[in-house]
Design a protein around this motif. Structure first.
Motif, short mmCIF file in Angstrom:
data_model
loop_
_atom_site.label_atom_id
_atom_site.label_comp_id
_atom_site.label_asym_id
_atom_site.label_seq_id
_atom_site.Cartn_x
_atom_site.Cartn_y
_atom_site.Cartn_z
N LEU A 1 93.05 22.20 76.45
CA LEU A 1 93.47 21.57 75.19
C LEU A 1 94.88 21.96 74.79
N VAL A 2 95.29 23.19 75.08
CA VAL A 2 96.63 23.63 74.65
C VAL A 2 97.70 23.31 75.69
N GLU A 3 97.30 22.88 76.91
CA GLU A 3 98.29 22.62 77.95
C GLU A 3 98.41 21.15 78.33
N VAL A 4 97.35 20.35 78.17
CA VAL A 4 97.38 18.98 78.67
C VAL A 4 98.46 18.18 77.96
N ASP A 5 99.14 17.31 78.73
CA ASP A 5 100.23 16.48 78.20
C ASP A 5 101.29 17.32 77.49
N ALA A 6 101.67 18.41 78.14
CA ALA A 6 102.58 19.38 77.50
C ALA A 6 103.91 18.74 77.11
N ASP A 7 104.38 17.78 77.90
CA ASP A 7 105.68 17.17 77.64
C ASP A 7 105.59 15.93 76.76
N GLU A 8 104.38 15.57 76.34
CA GLU A 8 104.20 14.34 75.59
C GLU A 8 103.87 14.58 74.11
N LEU A 9 102.95 15.50 73.85
CA LEU A 9 102.47 15.70 72.49
C LEU A 9 103.39 16.64 71.70
N ASN A 10 103.65 16.28 70.45
CA ASN A 10 104.42 17.20 69.61
C ASN A 10 103.48 18.25 69.00
N GLU A 11 104.03 19.16 68.20
CA GLU A 11 103.23 20.27 67.67
C GLU A 11 102.08 19.77 66.79
#
Length: 317
Positions: free
Chosen positions: A64-74
């Motif tokens: 949950l904390v790593e998936v789509d690291a470059d896509e989701l904002n904080e």
């Protein structure tokens, strides 16, 4: 990424709406009962719940904390983690303790859900029909998924986070992956093995594709950013990786998965590659860099998930 207590209370007071007459496992009453119990977890119930979830479901929490690291904002990450932790709490309160889920199982479920999402996209469905299909078509907990989707889509009027509409499908998809993992018995839901027979022609074609990607990669800034030892070993590492992905799993580069990538790096290459220690010392940085290149080029559809999983393996093997 903890929500404040006021934001939680506003959201949890949302009315649960039925999605059809058939109830499967968790009912609306179960959801409301579990949500009401959250108040017993002190001044910041979500912080306590997240801590418990991290301790009991380490791989799921990492996902949950790593998936789509470059896509989701904080704020989008905060929403994903909080809603998924809410799902975990409701399921734990209603169904009892759930065995820890493996990263490989999460990879399998994510790929299954991504395939479904891509099928819906090809049918040019609307966003609303996508969520309807996701909730009622294949969800293992349709009423629960309806409630959780509501938390994502119908945020309270006072919510101040920056949630971009184009990322809502991805957030709900990852929440569904978490719910699927918690609902299903991992031992009974193993990924299907590759179908077919080894082909020398296919093996050579896979090698050709990898070699062409390497030729481009070696001209890229990502390759230039590697250290001297990493650049010196990069072609051998990526070539061997591609050969093992086909030899063991019959996977062409377009079909590479995170689960099989981890197996190749952790179990197969250390046993099958006769190379000095320096080779294995740079294996993960090289493959992570190469997968980032492949993700940008679009030549390996699941490259971003692969590099996320490999990043989590650094220092462990």
């Amino acid at each position: 990424f903890f929500w404040t207590e006021s934001r939680l209370l506003i959201t949890f007071n949302t009315v649960v709406k039925a999605h059809g007459e058939t109830m499967k496992l968790i009912s609306e009453n179960d959801i409301n009962t579990a949500v009401n119990r959250m108040g017993s977890y002190g001044a910041n119930p979500m912080e306590a719940i997240l801590t418990r979830m991290r301790d009991e479901q380490e791989e799921l929490f990492r996902y949950l904390v790593e998936v789509d690291a470059d896509e989701l904002n904080e704020d989008e990450r905060d929403l994903l983690v909080t809603v998924s932790a809410t799902a975990w709490f409701i399921m734990k309160e209603t169904l009892g303790a759930v065995p820890p889920k493996s990263g490989e199982f999460l990879d399998y479920l994510l790929e299954r859900n991504l395939d479904r999402y891509e099928d819906l996209g090809e049918e040019e469905d609307t966003v609303d029909s996508f969520f309807d299909e996701l909730i009622t078509g294949e969800a293992e907990q349709p009423i629960l998924m309806g409630f959780l989707s509501g938390l994502v889509l119908d945020r309270p009027e006072g919510y101040v986070g920056e949630i971009r509409d184009e990322h809502l499908p991805a957030i709900v998809l990852h929440v569904k992956t978490a719910v699927d993992a918690l609902a299903l018995d991992e031992e009974e839901w193993m990924p299907d093995e590759a179908v077919g027979e080894y082909s020398e022609e296919a093996f050579e074609e896979a090698g050709r594709i990898v070699a062409e990607m390497l030729d481009e990669y070696e001209k890229s800034p990502l390759f230039g950013a590697l250290g001297e030892d990493e650049r010196a070993n990069a072609r051998m590492i990526v070539t061997a990786f591609g050969e093992f992905m086909y030899n063991y799993f019959l996977l062409m580069p377009a079909d590479w998965t995170a689960q099989r990538a981890v197996e190749v790096c952790v179990e197969i290459m250390p046993r099958k590659v006769a190379a000095p220690e320096a080779f294995f010392a740079v294996m993960y940085p090289v493959l992570i860099s190469f997968m980032e290149f492949a993700a940008r080029k679009g030549t390996v559809p699941r490259a971003e998930r692969i590099l996320t999983r490999l990043s989590g393996m650094v220092g462990k093997h």
